[in-house]
Write an enzyme that holds these catalytic residues in place. Structure first.
Site, PDB file in Angstrom:
ATOM      1  N   CYS A 119      96.450  -1.948  -5.663  1.00 53.95           N
ATOM      2  CA  CYS A 119      96.135  -2.013  -7.105  1.00 53.95           C
ATOM      3  C   CYS A 119      97.364  -2.635  -7.759  1.00 53.95           C
ATOM      4  O   CYS A 119      98.201  -1.935  -8.313  1.00 53.95           O
ATOM      5  CB  CYS A 119      95.843  -0.620  -7.650  1.00 53.95           C
ATOM      6  SG  CYS A 119      94.561   0.282  -6.750  1.00 53.95           S
ATOM      7  N   PRO A 165     100.781  -4.944 -12.848  1.00 53.93           N
ATOM      8  CA  PRO A 165     101.218  -6.279 -13.283  1.00 53.93           C
ATOM      9  C   PRO A 165     102.116  -7.023 -12.304  1.00 53.93           C
ATOM     10  O   PRO A 165     102.494  -8.149 -12.572  1.00 53.93           O
ATOM     11  CB  PRO A 165     101.977  -5.973 -14.564  1.00 53.93           C
ATOM     12  CG  PRO A 165     102.559  -4.620 -14.332  1.00 53.93           C
ATOM     13  CD  PRO A 165     101.518  -3.862 -13.544  1.00 53.93           C
ATOM     14  N   ASP A 196      98.978   2.365  -5.561  1.00 52.44           N
ATOM     15  CA  ASP A 196      99.357   2.914  -6.865  1.00 52.44           C
ATOM     16  C   ASP A 196      98.122   2.805  -7.765  1.00 52.44           C
ATOM     17  O   ASP A 196      98.031   1.907  -8.599  1.00 52.44           O
ATOM     18  CB  ASP A 196     100.534   2.128  -7.441  1.00 52.44           C
ATOM     19  CG  ASP A 196     101.101   2.763  -8.691  1.00 52.44           C
ATOM     20  OD1 ASP A 196     101.685   3.846  -8.595  1.00 52.44           O
ATOM     21  OD2 ASP A 196     100.948   2.170  -9.786  1.00 52.44           O
ATOM     22  N   CYS A 224     101.842   7.329 -11.870  1.00 55.20           N
ATOM     23  CA  CYS A 224     102.730   7.626 -12.998  1.00 55.20           C
ATOM     24  C   CYS A 224     102.130   8.789 -13.790  1.00 55.20           C
ATOM     25  O   CYS A 224     102.110   8.787 -15.013  1.00 55.20           O
ATOM     26  CB  CYS A 224     102.953   6.397 -13.870  1.00 55.20           C
ATOM     27  SG  CYS A 224     101.435   5.610 -14.472  1.00 55.20           S
TER      28      CYS A 224
END
Length: 465
Positions: A234, A237, A305, A357
């Protein structure tokens, strides 16, 4: 002007309920998404104060053609940010009212009996970003330069280098133009909070990556050997992808997936600027990728992630979205379990890093535990980075092998990392270290964090002032 107009458009979108900050920022097509995200977040954080200043100075009444959200952005940067760097006619307009706005700010401080701008914020607003205490972390892109040359560059720019930090307190004490080498990660420099590098030559040329320390952990702990085939499941950015490429020394192959076209376009630009080669971007849901496809037969490392609640992001503004409901967390955890299980089905996989996160146990320890119960005969949880101070919650036996990060304990964003390795013959040798750490013992078990790093050979291109 483009920056301020883009920020105002994002604020207007938030007001209409068009989406969250991240979605609106990425959809804005503004080329420097992190700069835009930071400006929008800080403008929102100071929004109640800005509204009082605008009302007290009667700015919107005096300038009837000035849109309210653009006014907020301009006044934020004028009084609380780095000063107006662009803006055309709106910049000139804001500066015409500067004396009145500064007088209103002084009056507000006297009224509230405070001396610092930060003290004007309500406790929840002041605490929510946490960015006031989290340093500015800068990862040196070793595909283009080396740590020594970057340190020399900043010295020539008037910065004072204090050496390698021996503890978190040294990071907390940074101020002015002082910086250090991080105590855990060998290519991470640490500057005082709010230090802005968006216009710095090293950043714009791709020699530096602005990346929080916690976000550097997944690629560092995955530690793929040069020449490996790696999946970034994933990816957008792209900071972690560029970090993987640096660890691989651009030798090997990275397969990076993301479902969002615009995010992938931004990511491609970023990777090209960073000098990354040997990568394939695919607009594809990772769950739809076939582990049996011969293309991925040599994939031995996966960085996963996945989408999460984002509750660990210290600059997330409370107004952006409410805390996730129990139903939302369960839905996220269900997806995360599914994608982690899918990743472990790649036949040649040796090591996988799962990270979020998020602060929520449901998305972290509970996901890892559930998947280990399903696939524990083939994979085991590795005791990753034993010297890292913040460990996993005691959700199951061995959960302390996981890593956590937080603004209070590690001076980073909130983060979670788990490292899984395949059991049995032909798998990676049992270890509590990533391959990168095994090759560079300074981050390994049994080595003091404060030990001096080895002198690097200066074989990369120097950046001139």
């Amino acid at each position: 002007m483009a920056l301020y107009s883009a920020a105002a458009a994002v604020l207007e979108g938030l007001e209409r309920g068009d989406g969250g900050i991240k979605t609106l920022v990425y959809n804005s097509r503004f080329p420097h998404v992190r700069q835009l995200y930071a400006l929008v977040s800080e403008t929102l954080r100071y929004s109640p104060v800005l509204e009082k200043l605008l009302a007290g100075a009667a700015l919107l009444q005096a300038e009837k053609k000035l849109p309210p959200q653009l006014a907020k952005v301009l006044v934020y940067d004028l009084l609380f940010g780095k000063g107006l760097k662009c803006g055309g006619r709106w910049k000139a307009l804001a500066r015409r009212h500067r004396a009145r706005l500064e007088a209103e700010l002084a009056r507000l401080k006297v009224q509230q009996k405070v001396s610092r701008n930060e003290d004007l914020l309500a406790p929840a607003q002041a605490a929510s970003p946490g960015a006031s205490q989290v340093p500015r972390y800068v990862r040196v892109n070793t595909l283009k330069t080396c740590v020594d040359d970057v340190i020399d560059f900043f010295k020539r720019q008037g910065y004072s280098y204090l050496g390698k930090a021996a503890g978190v307190e040294e990071l907390r004490a940074l101020s002015g133009k002082k910086f250090v080498l991080d105590l855990h990660l060998p290519e991470l420099l640490v500057f005082p909070p709010q230090t802005d590098f968006h216009d710095n030559l090293l950043y714009t040329s791709g020699h530096l990556i602005l990346q929080d320390k916690a976000s550097c952990l997944p690629a560092f702990l995955l530690g793929p050997a040069a020449g490996s085939h790696v999946i970034d499941a994933c990816a957008a950015p792209g900071n972690k992808t560029s970090h993987l490429a640096a660890i691989l020394k651009n030798k090997g192959q990275i397969f990076a997936f993301d479902v969002d076209t615009k995010r992938l376009a931004t990511m491609n630009t970023m990777l090209m600027r960073a000098g990354v080669t040997g990568f394939q971007l695919a607009q594809q849901d990772f769950l739809s990728v076939d582990p049996g496809d011969p293309k991925y037969s040599k994939v031995t490392y996966i960085l996963l992630d996945p989408s999460c609640s984002g509750s660990g992001m210290v600059n997330r503004v409370p107004r952006e979205e409410a805390a996730p409901s129990a139903e939302r967390l369960q839905a996220l955890a269900g997806f995360q379990r599914k994608v982690l299980s899918h990743a472990l089905s790649f036949p040649a996989l040796r090591r996988l890093v799962y990270s979020t996160c998020s602060l929520h146990r449901e998305e972290n320890e509970d996901v890892v535990h559930a998947v280990l119960q399903e696939r524990g005969s083939a994979f085991r949880l590795v005791n990753a980075f034993p010297s890292w101070p913040c460990r996993g919650l005691a959700a199951f036996p061995g959960a302390e092998s996981c890593l956590r990060a937080s603004p209070a304990e590690t001076l980073t964003h909130g983060f979670f990392v788990a490292v899984l390795e395949r059991r049995g013959e032909g798998a990676a040798a049992p270890s509590s270290l990533p391959a990168a750490a095994e090759e560079n013992p300074q981050h390994g078990e049994g080595t003091e964090p404060g030990a001096a790093p080895k002198k690097r050979k200066r074989k990369k291109q120097r950046v001139k002032e």
